[in-house]
Write a protein that holds these residues in place. Structure first.
Motif, PDB file in Angstrom:
ATOM      1  N   GLN A   1       0.728  -1.104   0.096  1.00 37.48           N
ATOM      2  CA  GLN A   1       0.131   0.087  -0.066  1.00 37.48           C
ATOM      3  C   GLN A   1       0.832   1.538  -0.084  1.00 37.48           C
ATOM      4  N   ARG A   2       1.925   1.096   0.885  1.00 38.84           N
ATOM      5  CA  ARG A   2       2.834   2.439   0.723  1.00 38.84           C
ATOM      6  C   ARG A   2       3.478   2.476  -0.736  1.00 38.84           C
ATOM      7  N   ILE A   3       3.888   1.621  -1.178  1.00 43.80           N
ATOM      8  CA  ILE A   3       4.535   1.840  -2.744  1.00 43.80           C
ATOM      9  C   ILE A   3       3.608   2.334  -3.575  1.00 43.80           C
ATOM     10  N   LYS A   4       2.108   1.488  -3.562  1.00 43.06           N
ATOM     11  CA  LYS A   4       1.149   2.406  -4.326  1.00 43.06           C
ATOM     12  C   LYS A   4       0.961   3.752  -4.270  1.00 43.06           C
ATOM     13  N   THR A   5       0.794   4.138  -2.939  1.00 46.76           N
ATOM     14  CA  THR A   5       0.384   5.623  -2.599  1.00 46.76           C
ATOM     15  C   THR A   5       1.579   6.505  -3.005  1.00 46.76           C
ATOM     16  N   TYR A   6       2.749   6.352  -2.851  1.00 45.97           N
ATOM     17  CA  TYR A   6       4.186   6.905  -3.370  1.00 45.97           C
ATOM     18  C   TYR A   6       4.051   7.315  -4.715  1.00 45.97           C
ATOM     19  N   LEU A   7       3.994   5.923  -5.526  1.00 45.14           N
ATOM     20  CA  LEU A   7       3.999   6.135  -6.858  1.00 45.14           C
ATOM     21  C   LEU A   7       3.034   6.829  -7.652  1.00 45.14           C
ATOM     22  N   VAL A   8       1.781   6.805  -7.055  1.00 42.78           N
ATOM     23  CA  VAL A   8       0.693   7.577  -7.420  1.00 42.78           C
ATOM     24  C   VAL A   8       0.874   8.930  -7.373  1.00 42.78           C
ATOM     25  N   GLU A   9       1.412   9.226  -5.943  1.00 40.18           N
ATOM     26  CA  GLU A   9       1.716  10.743  -5.698  1.00 40.18           C
ATOM     27  C   GLU A   9       2.770  11.257  -6.534  1.00 40.18           C
ATOM     28  N   PHE A  10       3.682  10.466  -7.035  1.00 39.50           N
ATOM     29  CA  PHE A  10       4.664  10.807  -8.045  1.00 39.50           C
ATOM     30  C   PHE A  10       4.117  10.921  -9.457  1.00 39.50           C
ATOM     31  N   GLY A  11       3.040  10.569  -9.726  1.00 42.06           N
ATOM     32  CA  GLY A  11       2.411  10.854 -10.824  1.00 42.06           C
ATOM     33  C   GLY A  11       2.346   9.723 -11.951  1.00 42.06           C
ATOM     34  N   LEU A  12       2.623   8.271 -11.208  1.00 42.25           N
ATOM     35  CA  LEU A  12       2.611   7.024 -12.122  1.00 42.25           C
ATOM     36  C   LEU A  12       1.292   6.643 -12.168  1.00 42.25           C
ATOM     37  N   THR A  13       0.748   5.864 -12.999  1.00 46.62           N
ATOM     38  CA  THR A  13      -0.528   5.107 -12.866  1.00 46.62           C
ATOM     39  C   THR A  13      -0.591   3.705 -12.428  1.00 46.62           C
ATOM     40  N   PHE A  14      -1.397   3.624 -11.644  1.00 42.55           N
ATOM     41  CA  PHE A  14      -1.833   2.047 -11.399  1.00 42.55           C
ATOM     42  C   PHE A  14      -2.385   1.556 -12.245  1.00 42.55           C
ATOM     43  N   ASP A  15      -2.074   0.265 -12.780  1.00 35.37           N
ATOM     44  CA  ASP A  15      -2.634  -0.537 -13.756  1.00 35.37           C
ATOM     45  C   ASP A  15      -2.585  -1.882 -13.501  1.00 35.37           C
ATOM     46  N   ASP A  16      -3.303  -2.511 -12.942  1.00 35.07           N
ATOM     47  CA  ASP A  16      -2.875  -4.031 -12.722  1.00 35.07           C
ATOM     48  C   ASP A  16      -3.296  -4.925 -13.916  1.00 35.07           C
ATOM     49  N   GLU A  17      -3.962  -4.441 -15.047  1.00 37.19           N
ATOM     50  CA  GLU A  17      -4.326  -5.216 -16.097  1.00 37.19           C
ATOM     51  C   GLU A  17      -2.870  -4.919 -17.042  1.00 37.19           C
ATOM     52  N   ASN A  18      -2.598  -3.975 -17.461  1.00 35.81           N
ATOM     53  CA  ASN A  18      -1.446  -3.601 -18.623  1.00 35.81           C
ATOM     54  C   ASN A  18      -0.228  -2.866 -17.763  1.00 35.81           C
ATOM     55  N   PRO A  19       0.325  -3.270 -16.785  1.00 34.99           N
ATOM     56  CA  PRO A  19       1.584  -2.714 -16.107  1.00 34.99           C
ATOM     57  C   PRO A  19       2.846  -2.812 -16.978  1.00 34.99           C
ATOM     58  N   GLU A  20       3.673  -1.819 -17.153  1.00 39.68           N
ATOM     59  CA  GLU A  20       5.039  -1.548 -17.615  1.00 39.68           C
ATOM     60  C   GLU A  20       5.823  -2.170 -16.778  1.00 39.68           C
ATOM     61  N   ILE A  21       5.808  -2.025 -15.443  1.00 37.45           N
ATOM     62  CA  ILE A  21       6.496  -2.237 -14.294  1.00 37.45           C
ATOM     63  C   ILE A  21       5.617  -3.223 -13.255  1.00 37.45           C
ATOM     64  N   VAL A  22       6.272  -4.332 -12.609  1.00 33.19           N
ATOM     65  CA  VAL A  22       5.560  -5.128 -11.595  1.00 33.19           C
ATOM     66  C   VAL A  22       6.450  -5.268 -10.546  1.00 33.19           C
ATOM     67  N   ILE A  23       6.005  -4.609  -9.420  1.00 36.81           N
ATOM     68  CA  ILE A  23       6.644  -4.501  -8.057  1.00 36.81           C
ATOM     69  C   ILE A  23       6.121  -5.666  -7.249  1.00 36.81           C
ATOM     70  N   THR A  24       7.026  -6.683  -6.874  1.00 34.10           N
ATOM     71  CA  THR A  24       6.498  -7.755  -6.036  1.00 34.10           C
ATOM     72  C   THR A  24       7.054  -7.537  -4.510  1.00 34.10           C
ATOM     73  N   VAL A  25       6.436  -7.699  -3.553  1.00 32.02           N
ATOM     74  CA  VAL A  25       6.404  -7.679  -2.120  1.00 32.02           C
ATOM     75  C   VAL A  25       6.546  -9.118  -1.515  1.00 32.02           C
ATOM     76  N   GLY A  26       7.499  -9.678  -0.992  1.00 28.24           N
ATOM     77  CA  GLY A  26       7.443 -10.904  -0.481  1.00 28.24           C
ATOM     78  C   GLY A  26       8.840 -11.647  -0.813  1.00 28.24           C
ATOM     79  N   GLY A  27       8.858 -12.418  -1.668  1.00 28.00           N
ATOM     80  CA  GLY A  27      10.110 -13.272  -1.835  1.00 28.00           C
ATOM     81  C   GLY A  27      10.076 -13.833  -3.272  1.00 28.00           C
ATOM     82  N   ASP A  28      10.907 -14.767  -3.587  1.00 30.81           N
ATOM     83  CA  ASP A  28      10.771 -15.415  -4.939  1.00 30.81           C
ATOM     84  C   ASP A  28       9.457 -16.096  -5.164  1.00 30.81           C
ATOM     85  N   GLY A  29       8.722 -16.654  -4.415  1.00 27.95           N
ATOM     86  CA  GLY A  29       7.564 -17.093  -4.735  1.00 27.95           C
ATOM     87  C   GLY A  29       6.805 -16.029  -5.178  1.00 27.95           C
TER      88      GLY A  29
END
Length: 264
Positions: A18-46
């Motif tokens: 949630q923090r990452i999503k909020t920060y990036l939206v504030e920086f002007g990036l667009t949240f789009d889980d259908e056609n993302p240009e970059i996928v940020i994963t939080v957890g591990g290799d799985g």
């Protein structure tokens, strides 16, 4: 730039998501889980493996970057305390693309004309839950050996540190375009004889597995598993597609190997 953030699902990972999503939206990036240009994963290799399979239809247009909230991983190279730094990099810094090879698996069944094509980031395993697997192994269209034993593992270079390593396979640098075939408890006698060592096949070589005893097979692709009946062949080779990772700083592979398996 369009982005999405996936989480392992625990409280720590969800909060970071949630923090990452909020920060990036504030920086002007667009949240789009259908056609993302970059996928940020939080957890591990799985978590990153799961994201790869979610967006494998967009490999040409999507890059991945991982934050690990558990043990050190080979795909997730950022720490939770570095989230602000990573967010600024994503929002402000052009990133380098690093590509890793993937494994293409083509399944063919008796009585069916249509084949099934799958992609693996780590590995494909073939086992028989009922009895020993008996399988002819062909390389470049010629029979190499008849395998009898618990099963076979075909891995990518980036997946060579996972199940493949537990089977005694070699650790391969992920810049190499190849696949590795490792045995699981092969039986060697006068009838069945295998080379007994892992095989590393280059990009232009195809490995074809042909089960001989027609038993039910348990086939895994990374963390997915299926039971198959009447499998005619399993074709494995380096895929034409590659996975793209967004790199904002050096990521020494051998350093990560040492940290994961040897320690300081």
């Amino acid at each position: 730039m369009k982005f999405t953030v996936t989480s392992r699902g625990d409280n720590v990972s969800n909060a970071l998501q949630q923090r990452i999503k909020t920060y990036l939206v504030e920086f002007g990036l667009t949240f789009d889980d259908e056609n993302p240009e970059i996928v940020i994963t939080v957890g591990g290799d799985g978590t990153l493996l799961h994201a790869f399979h979610t967006y494998k239809h967009r490999l040409e247009d999507t890059s991945f970057v991982g934050i690990h909230t558990g043990h050190l991983g080979f795909y997730a190279d950022w720490m939770p305390e570095e989230v602000e730094k990573l967010v600024i990099h994503i929002a402000k810094t052009p990133f380098q693309i690093v590509e890793y090879p993937l494994l293409e698996v083509v399944l063919r069944h008796y009585g069916e004309n249509k084949s099934e094509r799958l992609l693996a980031l780590n590995e494909c395993t073939v086992k028989s839950p009922e009895e020993s697997l008996v399988c002819n192994v062909e390389i470049k269209g010629e029979k190499f050996e008849t395998f009898r034993g618990d099963g076979l593992c075909i891995s990518t270079p980036s997946g060579s540190t996972a199940y493949n390593k537990a089977l005694g396979g070699a650790i391969l640098h992920p810049s190499l375009a190849c696949i590795q075939l490792a045995e699981m408890a092969s039986i060697n006698n006068r009838v069945y004889r295998t080379v007994g060592s892992p095989l590393v096949l280059p990009q232009h070589h195809t490995c074809l597995l042909k089960p001989q005893n027609y038993v039910k097979l348990q086939i895994t692709i990374d963390h997915f598993s299926w039971s198959h009946q009447k499998v005619k062949s399993i074709q494995c080779r380096v895929a034409e597609e590659k996975i793209k990772f967004a790199r904002f700083r050096p990521f020494p592979f051998w350093k990560r190997v040492r940290e994961s398996f040897i320690g300081d």
